[in-house]
Design an enzyme around this catalytic site. Structure first.
Site, short mmCIF file in Angstrom:
data_model
loop_
_atom_site.label_atom_id
_atom_site.label_comp_id
_atom_site.label_asym_id
_atom_site.label_seq_id
_atom_site.Cartn_x
_atom_site.Cartn_y
_atom_site.Cartn_z
N GLN A 1 0.80 -1.22 0.00
CA GLN A 1 0.00 0.00 0.00
C GLN A 1 0.84 1.28 0.00
OE1 GLN A 1 -2.72 -1.84 3.25
NE2 GLN A 1 -3.94 -0.24 2.30
N HIS B 1 0.79 -9.14 4.81
CA HIS B 1 -0.30 -8.17 4.82
C HIS B 1 -1.01 -8.26 3.46
CE1 HIS B 1 -1.83 -4.32 6.83
NE2 HIS B 1 -2.58 -4.49 5.75
N ASN C 1 -2.01 -10.45 8.65
CA ASN C 1 -2.92 -9.32 8.81
C ASN C 1 -4.31 -9.71 8.32
OD1 ASN C 1 -3.35 -6.19 9.04
ND2 ASN C 1 -4.23 -6.78 7.08
N GLU C 2 -5.28 -9.66 9.22
CA GLU C 2 -6.69 -9.90 8.90
C GLU C 2 -6.91 -11.15 8.05
OE1 GLU C 2 -8.24 -5.28 9.22
OE2 GLU C 2 -8.27 -6.28 7.25
#
Length: 426
Positions: A38, A132, A176-177
């Site tokens: 990101q 991630h 992550n998630e």
């Protein structure tokens, strides 16, 4: 300061915090987070880079140079320190480190090692996320986490990265998630999303010369969850093997599921979306909570957002108190220490971000006052960045980034969070 913090985080079991009202526990982590794909830019070897560019795609725009953080990480880390925060959460990009199956890039490993060193030089605790969302393109072309050997491949990567940076980490997040696919599947519009994503994956498979291309963000969780759980366990063991002695756990996407009426599906929804991963956290050192809003759940499922409610750029309800409910839920189910590893709001109006931070931190304070072992608050995000399928439109950052020059400008909300951190009081 960094050495003291690292030592404190290396202690396995600590008694519940007993603090004067207002003061937070010594060693409480105040931070901001980013994710490699990101913000780094030009992550050309990743699955997401390809998915952004095939036709058709569900991505509104490609990531391109993002915030150019791969080259500007020193500036970013310095900003975190100058704000008065004491930790920086960032992710390593598996695609940069293992460029082809079994082939590791020493220059990429050295890059992330320099990031860790820069954190320590500025008195920041390095909080590293191993995965991630994005994965190597070659991994996705093998079937990603649908592949039965995926856990072994992830553990091999985790071992190599840990051997490079583990001796200096403060905290590590395996995934992550990892439950995000469950959340997407629960959305009313998921059927159309899955159809569009299927066409995108078919194009990506042809481009990659593969029969199947898979990404953990959009795949049917029934095909990946068991392998991802196995990858978390294998990765946890590889990371804990060292070097270093630090806490390791997953970070979960958890909304505050609020039941409405005497009969509702809130608890059933919690079990479906969070149960397997909260159980995985029970076997880890901590649970990371990533919360942005609440859902109202009635007898037939989710209810509409209240008509007069303020909405964010994500079309979710502006509800900063949600984090209190999710901290309590995660702590009760896992019995583990809780870190808020993400919390924030997508808005162009920074005064609303300030209000969101205040509301969320009041809930963190109440949880600590009630004896819950909350050890940190990490805001999403440090920078305005690439928000996956939504591109650059949502603004989560404490710091704005000029897309042409990459100039960073801290917003008033960044200074506001920094004042909390410097005083270590809520």
């Amino acid at each position: 300061m960094a050495a003291t913090m690292l030592g404190a985080l290396s202690v396995g079991a600590r008694k519940a915090f007993a603090q004067k009202r207002g003061n937070l526990p010594k060693g409480f982590l105040w931070g901001a987070a980013t994710a490699g794909h990101q913000v780094e830019g030009n992550n050309t070897g990743s699955d997401i880079w390809l998915l952004e560019r095939v036709k058709p795609t569900i991505f509104s725009e490609p990531s391109g140079s993002a915030a150019d953080s791969y080259n500007r990480y020193v500036e970013d880390i310095n900003i975190v320190a100058e704000l008065g925060l004491n930790c920086y959460r960032f992710s390593a990009e598996w695609a940069r480190i293992e460029t082809e199956k079994g082939q590791f890039s020493q220059s990429a490993l050295d890059h992330y090692s320099r990031m860790v060193d820069q954190c320590l030089a500025k008195g920041l605790a390095p909080v590293l996320t191993y995965s991630h969302f994005s994965t190597p393109r070659w991994f996705a072309a093998l079937g990603g986490f649908e592949e039965k050997d995926s856990a072994e491949m992830f553990a091999r990567y985790a071992d190599r990265l840990t051997r490079t940076v583990g001796d200096r980490l403060a905290l590590a997040i395996t995934f992550n998630e990892p439950n995000i696919a469950r959340q997407l599947a629960a959305m009313p519009a998921f059927g159309e999303l899955r159809k569009a994503a299927g066409q995108m994956f078919a194009s990506a498979a042809r481009e990659a010369g593969s029969n199947h291309f898979s990404s953990s963000l959009f795949v049917d969780p029934d095909r990946t969850e068991s392998n991802m759980l196995a990858a978390h366990r294998a990765g946890y063991q590889a990371i804990k093997a060292g070097p270093g002695s630090f806490l390791v756990g997953p970070s979960l996407a958890i909304a505050d599921e609020q039941g409405v009426g005497d009969v509702n599906q809130a608890e059933e929804k919690r079990r479906t979306l969070y149960g397997a991963w909260l159980e995985a956290a029970r076997g880890s050192d901590f649970v990371g909570v990533q919360t942005y809003t609440r859902n109202l759940v009635g007898p037939d499922g989710d209810l509409p957002i209240p008509e007069n409610a303020e909405r964010t750029q994500m079309e979710s309800e502006f509800y900063p108190s949600a984090v209190g409910g999710t901290i309590r839920y995660a702590a009760a189910i896992t019995g583990k220490p809780v870190y808020v590893t993400e919390n924030g709001v997508a808005t162009e109006d920074d005064t609303r971000r300030v209000a969101y931070i205040d509301g969320a931190l009041r809930e963190v304070r109440r949880c600590i006052d009630d004896g819950i072992d909350v050890r940190g608050y990490i805001h999403w995000s440090l920078l305005d960045n690439f928000e996956w399928v939504l591109g650059y439109r949502p603004k989560f950052g404490l710091v704005s980034v000029d897309r042409g020059t990459f100039r960073r400008t801290p917003k008033p909300s960044a200074l506001h969070l920094g004042r909390y951190a410097r005083s270590n009081r809520i």
